[in-house]
Scaffold this motif. Sequence first.
Motif, PDB file in Angstrom:
ATOM      1  N   GLY A  31     129.289 -15.181 109.690  1.00  0.00           N
ATOM      2  CA  GLY A  31     129.290 -16.170 110.762  1.00  0.00           C
ATOM      3  C   GLY A  31     127.903 -16.737 111.008  1.00  0.00           C
ATOM      4  N   GLY A  32     126.915 -15.861 111.078  1.00  0.00           N
ATOM      5  CA  GLY A  32     125.542 -16.308 111.290  1.00  0.00           C
ATOM      6  C   GLY A  32     125.007 -17.125 110.131  1.00  0.00           C
ATOM      7  N   LYS A  38     121.110 -15.251 117.189  1.00  0.00           N
ATOM      8  CA  LYS A  38     120.390 -15.040 115.923  1.00  0.00           C
ATOM      9  C   LYS A  38     120.045 -16.363 115.257  1.00  0.00           C
ATOM     10  N   ASN A  39     120.757 -17.432 115.596  1.00  0.00           N
ATOM     11  CA  ASN A  39     120.496 -18.757 115.037  1.00  0.00           C
ATOM     12  C   ASN A  39     119.684 -19.633 115.987  1.00  0.00           C
ATOM     13  N   ARG A  73     126.017 -13.031 119.760  1.00  0.00           N
ATOM     14  CA  ARG A  73     124.957 -12.565 118.841  1.00  0.00           C
ATOM     15  C   ARG A  73     124.748 -13.552 117.697  1.00  0.00           C
ATOM     16  N   ILE A  74     125.837 -14.113 117.160  1.00  0.00           N
ATOM     17  CA  ILE A  74     125.723 -15.105 116.083  1.00  0.00           C
ATOM     18  C   ILE A  74     124.884 -16.291 116.555  1.00  0.00           C
ATOM     19  N   THR A 102     134.839 -10.215 109.646  1.00  0.00           N
ATOM     20  CA  THR A 102     133.826 -10.139 110.696  1.00  0.00           C
ATOM     21  C   THR A 102     132.914  -8.931 110.479  1.00  0.00           C
ATOM     22  N   SER A 109     130.226 -13.280 119.046  1.00  0.00           N
ATOM     23  CA  SER A 109     129.910 -14.698 118.925  1.00  0.00           C
ATOM     24  C   SER A 109     128.568 -15.007 119.580  1.00  0.00           C
ATOM     25  N   GLY A 113     127.955 -10.553 108.697  1.00  0.00           N
ATOM     26  CA  GLY A 113     126.893 -11.546 108.757  1.00  0.00           C
ATOM     27  C   GLY A 113     127.278 -12.927 108.271  1.00  0.00           C
TER      28      GLY A 113
END
Length: 174
Positions: free
Chosen positions: A106-107, A143-144, A139-140, A101, A137, A104
């Motif tokens: 995850g994103g 950001k998407n 933020r991921i 983790t 999570s 980056g």
Amino acid sequence: MQLITERLLLAKLQPEDWSLFHQVHTDAVSMRFISAVPQLADIRQRFQTRLQPWQITSLHMLCLTVRLRESGEAVGLIGANAEWSPWRQAEVGYSLLSQQTGKGYGGEALGALADYLFKECRFHKLKAQVVEGNWPSRRILEKNGFRLEGTLRENYLLRGEWVNDWLFGKLESD
């Protein structure tokens, strides 16, 4: 099926991925906002179900492994549950090994999965539910391009306590 990003390789779960699947589901840090660490029999059942071939009308989850492209090192799992007819929607979810983790991954993995689900599978909307307070999570997702659509009060029983869920969505047109 494979999705390739700058740093990652996402591939359909295979029988030889048992070790990764088990490791993700027994990583207490990764499971903090998902559930109590499941019993071994439950993990095996989930694994067997997710090995089945997947298509957009499947009732079981699409499950992809996430690995580093260059080394093949395991990062975690990502997937989607489809609600094709009549809604053309899918709920996405991911779980990374705790040591992976904050890098980056995850994103990056979610971006590749979202592109695949919109462009190849023709979903109209992607959704995600995240336990309130799971800021990494959130933020991921943001950001998407996922947007917070609301908070579902006392929506999930997590280790004996009712918790709120944040509900996120992303439209194909976003």
